[in-house]
Structures are given as C-alpha cells and as structure tokens.
Design a protein around this motif. Sequence first.
Motif, PDB file in Angstrom:
ATOM      1  N   GLY A 187       4.711   3.517   9.876  1.00 19.34           N
ATOM      2  CA  GLY A 187       4.632   4.113   8.409  1.00 19.34           C
ATOM      3  C   GLY A 187       6.374   4.419   8.080  1.00 19.34           C
ATOM      4  N   ARG A 219       8.456   7.814   5.953  1.00 15.32           N
ATOM      5  CA  ARG A 219       8.788   9.034   5.337  1.00 15.32           C
ATOM      6  C   ARG A 219       9.855   9.092   4.452  1.00 15.32           C
ATOM      7  NH1 ARG A 219       9.319  14.252   9.327  1.00 15.32           N
ATOM      8  NH2 ARG A 219       6.911  13.489   9.602  1.00 15.32           N
ATOM      9  N   SER A 233       0.596  -1.378  -0.002  1.00 18.31           N
ATOM     10  CA  SER A 233      -0.003  -0.008   0.109  1.00 18.31           C
ATOM     11  C   SER A 233       1.081   1.374   0.094  1.00 18.31           C
ATOM     12  CB  SER A 233      -0.880   0.012   1.006  1.00 18.31           C
ATOM     13  OG  SER A 233      -0.287  -0.031   2.507  1.00 18.31           O
ATOM     14  N   LEU A 234       1.936   1.116   0.287  1.00 14.77           N
ATOM     15  CA  LEU A 234       3.083   2.467   0.321  1.00 14.77           C
ATOM     16  C   LEU A 234       3.012   3.101  -0.903  1.00 14.77           C
ATOM     17  CD1 LEU A 234       4.884   3.685   2.298  1.00 14.77           C
ATOM     18  CD2 LEU A 234       6.883   2.276   1.067  1.00 14.77           C
ATOM     19  N   ASP A 284      -0.147   5.334  -0.670  1.00 18.30           N
ATOM     20  CA  ASP A 284      -0.174   6.352   0.693  1.00 18.30           C
ATOM     21  C   ASP A 284       0.812   7.184   0.412  1.00 18.30           C
ATOM     22  OD1 ASP A 284      -1.921   4.526   1.812  1.00 18.30           O
ATOM     23  OD2 ASP A 284      -0.272   3.400   2.894  1.00 18.30           O
ATOM     24  N   LEU A 285       1.763   7.246  -0.611  1.00 13.20           N
ATOM     25  CA  LEU A 285       2.751   8.267  -0.716  1.00 13.20           C
ATOM     26  C   LEU A 285       2.251   9.227  -1.844  1.00 13.20           C
ATOM     27  CD1 LEU A 285       6.192   6.433  -0.483  1.00 13.20           C
ATOM     28  CD2 LEU A 285       4.902   7.757   1.641  1.00 13.20           C
ATOM     29  N   SER A 292       6.966  12.867   1.472  1.00 12.91           N
ATOM     30  CA  SER A 292       5.584  12.264   1.575  1.00 12.91           C
ATOM     31  C   SER A 292       5.773  11.116   2.738  1.00 12.91           C
ATOM     32  CB  SER A 292       5.179  11.589   0.375  1.00 12.91           C
ATOM     33  OG  SER A 292       5.059  12.735  -0.849  1.00 12.91           O
ATOM     34  N   GLU A 293       4.777  10.881   3.232  1.00  9.86           N
ATOM     35  CA  GLU A 293       4.564   9.761   4.343  1.00  9.86           C
ATOM     36  C   GLU A 293       3.349   8.850   4.490  1.00  9.86           C
ATOM     37  OE1 GLU A 293       5.533  12.006   8.016  1.00  9.86           O
ATOM     38  OE2 GLU A 293       3.491  12.692   7.981  1.00  9.86           O
ATOM     39  N   ASN A 294       3.310   7.925   5.028  1.00  9.76           N
ATOM     40  CA  ASN A 294       2.043   7.168   5.371  1.00  9.76           C
ATOM     41  C   ASN A 294       2.245   6.588   7.010  1.00  9.76           C
ATOM     42  OD1 ASN A 294       3.912   5.051   5.435  1.00  9.76           O
ATOM     43  ND2 ASN A 294       2.448   3.472   4.649  1.00  9.76           N
ATOM     44  N   THR A 295       1.153   6.332   7.187  1.00  7.69           N
ATOM     45  CA  THR A 295       1.013   5.874   8.901  1.00  7.69           C
ATOM     46  C   THR A 295       1.095   4.404   9.141  1.00  7.69           C
ATOM     47  OG1 THR A 295      -1.355   5.947   8.786  1.00  7.69           O
ATOM     48  CG2 THR A 295      -0.357   7.733   9.239  1.00  7.69           C
TER      49      THR A 295
END
Length: 722
Positions: free
Chosen positions: A664, A666, A563-564, A567-568, A593-596
């Motif tokens: 996540g 970053r 899913s990265l 998400d980014l 960009s980042e995700n959790t």
Amino acid sequence: MLPLKRQVGWLHRLRLTLPLILFFALLPPNLRAVEAARGSFAIPAADAEVTLETFSDQAGAQLVYLIDDVRGVTTNPVQGTFALRDALERLVENTVLRATRDEKTGAFLIKRTTPVPTVTEVPTNPATSAALPMKKSIPARLAAAFVAFATADLPAQTATRSATSTTPPETTVVMSPFQVSTDKDEGFVATSSLAGGKMSTDLRDTPLAYSVITKEFIQALNLIDTEKAMEWAVNSSVVRDDGADRIFNGDGGSRTRVRGVVTKSLRNFFELGRYTDTYSQERIDFARGTNALLIGNAGLGGASIALTKQAQFGKRSGEVGLNLDSYGGKRVTLDVNQPLGDKLAVRASLLWQNSDSWRDRVFDRREGAYLTASYRPWRKTQLRVDFENYRQEELLALSHLNDQVSGWDGVTVFSAPTPTFATANATGVTRLGNAANEFNLIVPGATGLNTVVNYLNQWRTLGGAATTSTPVNGVIPVNFNQLGAGGSYMIDIPNEPANRYTIATSKSNFFVPTRKTVTMPTNLPSFIQLLQNFSAFADQQVGEHLFLQAAFSHTYSGRSTNSLAIDLANVYIDINRNLPNGQANPFFLEPYSENTRINIRDGYDWFNETRVAAAYVRDNTRWGSFRLNVLAGHTTRDTDVRIYAPSMARNPDIRQRPTFDGFGYRYYLRDSEQTYAPPAQVSYYNAPTNTTTSYPVENYLALYAADSDNRTAKRTFDYLQT
C-alpha cells in the motif's frame, strides 16, 4: 492505466489534428459563398413568374431572367432546407429553364434552353419584358441586367406567350426523414426530434415523453457533458455516490436515472454506454420511460441521446470557445466547418480542458478530437462519416474523511516495533499487521517511491469509541449507540461529541480537516476514460416518397480506476518515534492516510451496431399526411473487466502474489511529496529480519476479487420496429 495492449489506437497527441483544422479554417473565401449559403424553402409548384420571385425573397439572392423566358413554365415544388444553388436546381429541374451564376456579380441567371415559340398575340409592353423581379439596389439591378443581356442566348425585344407550357410531373423534394435539422431550433426551444420510430417528427407530435436541450442551452449554462445536462432534464437525476461510483461501477462513470430507473446513453441513437463531452454535440435529447423503446436501442428507463455535429454544405464557419473559472480552470474548444465545393463538406472540433476544483488537488483533464465529413455524389444520395478520439482524466476524492484519531490518549507513543501492548484499546492505539500478515508500504515522503518497507509491529491511533474500552477525547461514553465517533466522518455529523479532537490537536500536529481537505496524491487520476467512435451513414431517396438509410457504429469505450482514491479516507496519527529501520521518523506525530493494497480496475466495451431503415412519406395529400417506416438493428457488446494488483514477484506461486506480495501507500497530510508513480522495480526492506531484497513489480490478476469484478461478457440485441 489501461494495459498498452488494450489502449487501441488512442491519439496521445492532438497535434496531427490541429494542422488539419487550421488548413480548413484558413482556406481562402469560397467564390461560391452565395450559392453555398443555406436557406429554408416552402415553394409550391406554380408558374415560374411567381416561384422565381418567391425564391428570391426566401433566399435573399439576386435572380436575373427575362419574363419572356420564364412565362408559361411551371416549376417544381421545393420544401426543406438546402444550399441556394441546390434549391434553385431542384426548382427548375426537368423544365426548359437552366440556372447558372455570374462570377463577377454573384447573381443567378435563369435562361431558357429552347427558343421561345411565338404566336400571334398582342405584344406586351416592352418595358415589362425587361423587368427584373429583384428587390435590390438600383446599381445592383443595372449591373445584373447588363450581365443578363450580355450573356443572353436569344434577343428578346418583345414578350411573347408560349404556345405550349412544359409542366413536369410532380417531384416533391423533401429532407430525409432520418435526419433531424437543428436549423429551426430557436434559443432554448427545439421543434423536432427523431423519437417517433427514428423518423424526423415535430416535437409536439412525438409519441413519448421527450425533451431536448439545444446547443444554445448547452452553451448558456456551460453543460460540458451529458451527465451535467441530465441535471436539467425532466424527471432525471445523477447519482454521484460521493465519487465512489466511478471507482466501483464496472460500467464506469456515474449512473444517471430517469424516473428512478437507470437509463441508456446513446450517440446518434447508437449505444455508447457512458456519458460524453458536449464539445462534439449539436444537442442532447432525452427520452423518458418505457416508450423510449420506440427509438430502437433504448432502455426501460429511457435514454439520453447525444446528437453530434454534422458538416454543413451551405456555410463556411468557425467558432472558438474559452471558459475560465475562479479556481484556475481552463477549457478551450474549436469548431470549424468548411464546404469543399457543392458535394463535399468537412467539419472538425477540438477540445482541451484542465480544470481544478474548490477542493484541494481535485482536477478534471480532457482532450478530444472530432472529425466528420458529408458527401453528396448525387442529388438524392448523401454519405456521412464521423470519427472521435476522447480522453478524460479525473482526480476524484470522497467528500468525507473518517476519524481514526479521537480515541488516542495523547501520551502513548512507541520508540521501536512492539508486537503486543496490553492497554492498546484503552489508550486508543492499534498494531499494524499480525503474525500471519505483513504490512508492506511505500511511503514517498520517508523512503521514496521505489522502496517497500514492512511496517509490521508499528502502531497507529484509533478513532473514539472504536471499542467499548476506547474513550472519545479521553472520556468513556456512557452509551455507544448512535455515537458520532469511532470511524465516522470527521466533520459535519449528527450527535458529534463536543471537543472531539482537543487531545489530538494539542498533543500532535493533527489538524481538523475542512471540506476542502483531500489526502490523495497530487498527480494521480483516480478515473480515466477513453472513447473512440467511428460511425457511417448512407441516405438514399428513391423516387419522390421512398427513403432508405443504412448506418453503422463502432465504439471502443475504456476506463481505468485506482482504488487509492477510496482507500485514503481514514486519517491516523503517526505515533512511532523511529522508522522500522531504526532511523528517526521525520513525520513523528503527523497525521496521515494509508491503504494496504492497490487495486486497479481496467475495463472496456466494444459496441458494434448496424441499423437499416426505410420510410415512405406522403405529405399534404387530399387525405392528409402519411409516414410509414420500418427499422431494424443488430447490436453486439463485448465487455471485459479485470482487477489488477501491483505486487512484487516474490512468491513462487504466481497466484498468491496479489494476496501476499502486494503493498500500500502512506501519505502525510503536511508532506510536500504527494506524488504517485507505480514502480517497475522495488527494494524491499523486511524490518523483522533486517534484510533487503530487490524484486520486479507487475500487475497480477486479483484472484481474490469477486467474479463480478473479473468477468468477460458478450451481449447481443436485435430489434425490428414498424
């Protein structure tokens, strides 16, 4: 990646296959090359004097015989495509004639197995009896005649007419109706299909909307898989969904549609479940609409049918393909066909591809090995097996990035974690985490790949008009309706405010992304596809008009997505002077960009299908041509889809770990450290408590996911068709 326990039998190295291919490719030339060549024949039952001449013309081969030996003998009809030796034996089967081949000259010798009865008739001209019905050069005629006379069993000084002629019963030899020959495909035009009840039928007589993309068409347009070929089929389309479909589609791959309806993907008319690479395919057929059910296991929208390559008895051949593109992409294919005598033939194809894209970091890597063999233990029996291993890794990126910077005022920054800030919305900033939830991140460029840091109470920027008090580039909009800001696409949108990023670009290191910009790690395949297939076919002709086939296919189709890639999509600016541990932030005022949380979706399908068919064929009777068939099949499909969340083994309740102990990533847009490596062990730094603890990391089943994302299913499908 798929768990090891579900990576069934994948050949991670193709090195074992390459020696096999080279072995077949480097075999010495077959001394029976002439008789192994294939040709198309249309020879009726008639006197041997006529049919042998016709055979020589159609085969382009030398025949040596005495007129006396063949006069008065009626040969069998031969219709279809055969090896020359096989066609000649069919022609003289059950007659007094026998065919052999001289190894020195390569000519076929026709001899009579019984003496020629003589009757009292006027002798014919002796010169006639020595005539050799060949359209060859004078030296070839003389050499062939010498061999014929030197090896003749009986002297033949004069021609005599047989007192009785041997007329065998009608034994028409035809090609199996369950096989479609591509020999008659000319360029981009195909002539036959298997769509009419799984029987070989002229394309013009096929009882449904049907299209064929030939091998020449595939090569000319470089259609490397059936998905790309679908773009050239009639009334068809490919729904790419901005790359996200491969991530969220539980069945994997992008969906193809015919007449707006999702279609089935078949391989040799067996269900496959996904698109495949064309390196192992001879051609691609497309059946459109509900009438596609006539071919057995199809769908309401139709089907795309990949017909794989078959081993050829009649020729030894090899082909190497090399494709290079302007972005540095390379694709190499190898195809080798090798007859091993008259009864066995093998064929193998290899694929290696490493392609880049016009977009940064995007790649498509493929490896495949395909092996097939055909065996004819008897003239009317043919056995065939196919096996393929295929792996594809793609880095798929969305075509857009979302604005999370234009609301920032260009002034507000933070020197330490701050739990509250009264004018956050007005200055275009927002806090990470909250009192109930941590904000755990791995930041490869700052803390490495094996350190998880709690970024709780750190801050990041907001997109313009994210709230009613958040400006767009310092200006509060009069009307927020249909305003092209507030988390919308960063470029190429309607109603985009003028000078949207002036503050962000002047007060930080932010730059406006282009269509080429990708925030994904450089080494992360966001979509992995595995395919293994084994198929077996047995064809038997009973008598002259009845044909039987039994076939089986076993397919393992696996896929893994990360899913990265999705998400980014949001771009922020780091407005924290220091890291959570108090050290100076090397990426202060840099975009990122980042995700959790990471979600890894693993899934597989097992297809097992058995098919039996019978056909009765009578062609060119006084009442016309007739074909009757019965087709029956049974398919089972076992599906398993799971979402796993890499999480720290911290919470005593293992069920809660995916929810509260995940983390996540970053990535800073200008950072050279853009790799992704799932850790087995992490050092966890909790900034609010200033503590560091080591935890193992495991992939836990994501119980928070919907039932449709974690499912096991078994489906069966039976069909009977006449």
